[in-house]
Each structure stands twice: as structure tokens, then as C-alpha cells.
Design a protein around this motif. Structure first.
Motif, mmCIF file in Angstrom:
data_model
loop_
_atom_site.group_PDB
_atom_site.id
_atom_site.type_symbol
_atom_site.label_atom_id
_atom_site.label_comp_id
_atom_site.label_asym_id
_atom_site.label_seq_id
_atom_site.Cartn_x
_atom_site.Cartn_y
_atom_site.Cartn_z
ATOM 1 N N GLY A 1 44.627 32.397 45.803
ATOM 2 C CA GLY A 1 44.473 33.520 46.715
ATOM 3 C C GLY A 1 43.292 34.370 46.318
ATOM 4 N N GLY A 2 43.253 35.567 46.838
ATOM 5 C CA GLY A 2 42.149 36.446 46.531
ATOM 6 C C GLY A 2 42.333 37.186 45.218
ATOM 7 N N TYR A 3 41.215 37.467 44.571
ATOM 8 C CA TYR A 3 41.205 38.237 43.325
ATOM 9 C C TYR A 3 40.428 39.527 43.563
ATOM 10 N N VAL A 4 41.040 40.658 43.233
ATOM 11 C CA VAL A 4 40.397 41.962 43.388
ATOM 12 C C VAL A 4 40.315 42.633 42.022
ATOM 13 N N ALA A 5 39.109 42.988 41.605
ATOM 14 C CA ALA A 5 38.881 43.629 40.309
ATOM 15 C C ALA A 5 38.635 45.118 40.520
ATOM 16 N N LEU A 6 39.566 45.928 40.043
ATOM 17 C CA LEU A 6 39.512 47.373 40.194
ATOM 18 C C LEU A 6 39.188 48.039 38.861
ATOM 19 N N LEU B 1 45.776 38.051 42.769
ATOM 20 C CA LEU B 1 45.486 38.550 41.435
ATOM 21 C C LEU B 1 44.716 39.860 41.523
ATOM 22 N N VAL B 2 45.134 40.824 40.709
ATOM 23 C CA VAL B 2 44.446 42.109 40.596
ATOM 24 C C VAL B 2 44.266 42.422 39.121
ATOM 25 N N SER B 3 43.094 42.911 38.751
ATOM 26 C CA SER B 3 42.890 43.422 37.394
ATOM 27 C C SER B 3 42.407 44.860 37.497
ATOM 28 N N ILE B 4 42.748 45.663 36.478
ATOM 29 C CA ILE B 4 42.334 47.062 36.508
ATOM 30 C C ILE B 4 42.300 47.639 35.101
#
Length: 268
Positions: free
Chosen positions: A36-41, A108-111
Motif C-alpha cells: 500500500g501507500g507509505y506516508v512519512a511524517l 505504512l506511516v512513519s513519524i
């Protein structure tokens, strides 16, 4: 007690099998995240300030192609990659300007966030320019903020992430300790270095707790940076840089690839 050769063989076999299964599970998790999509915050530690190779379209956010989110995406090829982390970001900035790409399709999300809220830049400025007592006093103020205010701010951000990306695996990344202690080092006193390290630990503990309250995975980078702190002789962090103040006390490209990326690989 002496173990028989058979017992040693069995134990070794079980350990090897466990390691293989762990590796397989990690690989499967990464494959799932990549579908899926990965968003890096997050803030500058996620955007890659200090690593160089900044993406021109990112403007003042200083997003780097050598930052761990970009490196992870390049290695795992998620179906969609949105890099919204920005230099100087606080929790309110994440809420107001970074969550747009999140959706039910995000896997996936990272922050990394919280350091600027707690006054990271002001702490370092005070400790570099003023006395030991002033440094300790400013750190005490920052810790009080971490106790009284930051948990609610993190909770608001994490709740918003889960609401907008209900199917995502969320990785919350912490901050490294800055200094190797017990060694001769030009610059800050041992008292200041120890206090700054303690403040980093204090902040990481609060972030870890907030992440756990939401069922998010916490990525602790302190171990990977051990031996590569300032004053170590092999630093993965910039010291005070008068020619580029913004890069001071941020990870180098080696800090992103050697300190942050392995933690992201394990946590994702």
C-alpha cells in the motif's frame, strides 16, 4: 551444569529456527507495508536535515533523498510514497499540513515529532552559549513541558493519524543521544553533555509511552547511534556548524542510513 551434546544441538537448532522465522516475519511485514501507500511524517530528523541532497520541490522543509523514509521507499517500492516531513515541524504543523496524503489505502506511516515542541533548538542554544547552571535550568523547563503538555499533543497527532489511516502500520521514531560521555571532548562541559543526553532519554521515554498507548510501533535509535555520538571520533551527528546552523545537531547521511534506516527496517 554441563549440557549434553544432544541438548546443545537441540538448543542451537531451535535458536536458528527462531531466527529464521523472525527474519521471515520481518520480510513479510515489509512486503505487506510495501503493498500500500507509505506516508512519512514528522520533523527535521525525518525530513533529513543534515544529510544533504535536498529535494528542490521540498523548499524550506529540507527533504533529503538520503533521509531514512526516502531510502526505505527506494528499497521497498511501496505503491505510493508521500514525503511530507518538514524541518522545524511541531505537532501542530503535522496536524495542519502533513496529514493530507493519509487514507484507508495507506499501509505504512512513519513519524518523528516532539523535539521541537519541547524546545530542542532553544535547549541547545542555551547550553552552547551559557553556563552549566543555565543549561540545566533550561533542560528542567523542557522536561516539565514533556511531563505536562507533550503527551496530550502527541495523543492528538496519533489519534488523527489513526483516524485518517485506519489500516496503516504506524512507526514512531525516537531521537538519539547526542554525546559520548567519559571522554575528552572540546566544546561543552561534561555536565552539559550528560544533561543533554538525559533530556533525550526523557523525551524518548515519553514518546515511546504515547506510541504504545495507541498500539503504534516505537523505533528506538539510541542503540544504533551508540559509538557514533558526538565526541566518539566517528560521529553520525553534526556538531555546531556556524556555516549552516540548521544542520547543527542533526544526523549526517551516515546517521540516516546507519542509524535510522535499520530501525525503520526492523519496525516496518
Amino acid at each position: 551444569m554441563r549440557r549434553s551434546r544432544f541438548a546443545v544441538f537441540v538448543i542451537s537448532t531451535l535458536l536458528a529456527t527462531g531466527t529464521a522465522l523472525t527474519g521471515a516475519a520481518a520480510a513479510q511485514a515489509s512486503q505487506t507495508a510495501a503493498t500500500g501507500g507509505y506516508v512519512a511524517l514528522g520533523d527535521s530528523y525525518s525530513s533529513g536535515v543534515g544529510a544533504g541532497s535536498y529535494i528542490r520541490s521540498g523548499g524550506d522543509c529540507d527533504r533529503s533523498t538520503k533521509a531514512y523514509p526516502y531510502l526505505w521507499a527506494a528499497a521497498h517500492s511501496p505503491s505510493k510514497f508521500d514525503f511530507t516531513a518538514c524541518s522545524g515541524a511541531r505537532t501542530g504543523d503535522v496536524l495542519s499540513g502533513q496529514l493530507g496524503p493519509l487514507s484507508t489505502a495507506t499501509s505504512l506511516v512513519s513519524i518523528s515529532v516532539g523535539g521541537n515542541d519541547a524546545g530542542f533548538a532553544d535547549v541547545m542554544t542555551t547550553c552552547v552559549l551559557q553556563s552549566d547552571s543555565s543549561c540545566l535550568s533550561r533542560i528542567k523547563t523542557a522536561k516539565a513541558y514533556v511531563d505536562s503538555t507533550l503527551p496530550k499533543q502527541l495523543d492528538t497527532v496519533y489519534t488523527a493519524i489513526r483516524s485518517k489511516a485506519p489500516n496503516a502500520h504506524v512507526v514512531v521514531i525516537g531521537y538519539p543521544r547526542f554525546y559520548k560521555l567519559g571522554t575528552t571532548c572540546v566544546g561543552l562541559s561534561g555536565t552539559k553533555r550528560s544533561a543533554i543526553n538525559g533530556a533525550a532519554d526523557y523525551l524518548d521515554t515519553a514518546i515511546n509511552k504515547a506510541a504504545a498507548n495507541h498500539g503504534f510501533t516505537y523505533g528506538d535509535v539510541r542503540a544504533t547511534f551508540t559509538g557514533h555520538e558526538l565526541c566518539s571520533g566517528s560521529a553520525w551527528l553534526h556538531s555546531l556548524n556556524l556555516l549552516s546552523i540548521g544542520e547543527s545537531y542533526h544526523p549526517t547521511a551516515a546517521g540516516q542510513s546507519g542509524g535510522y534506516l535499520p530501525v525503520m527496517n526492523s519496525a516496518a
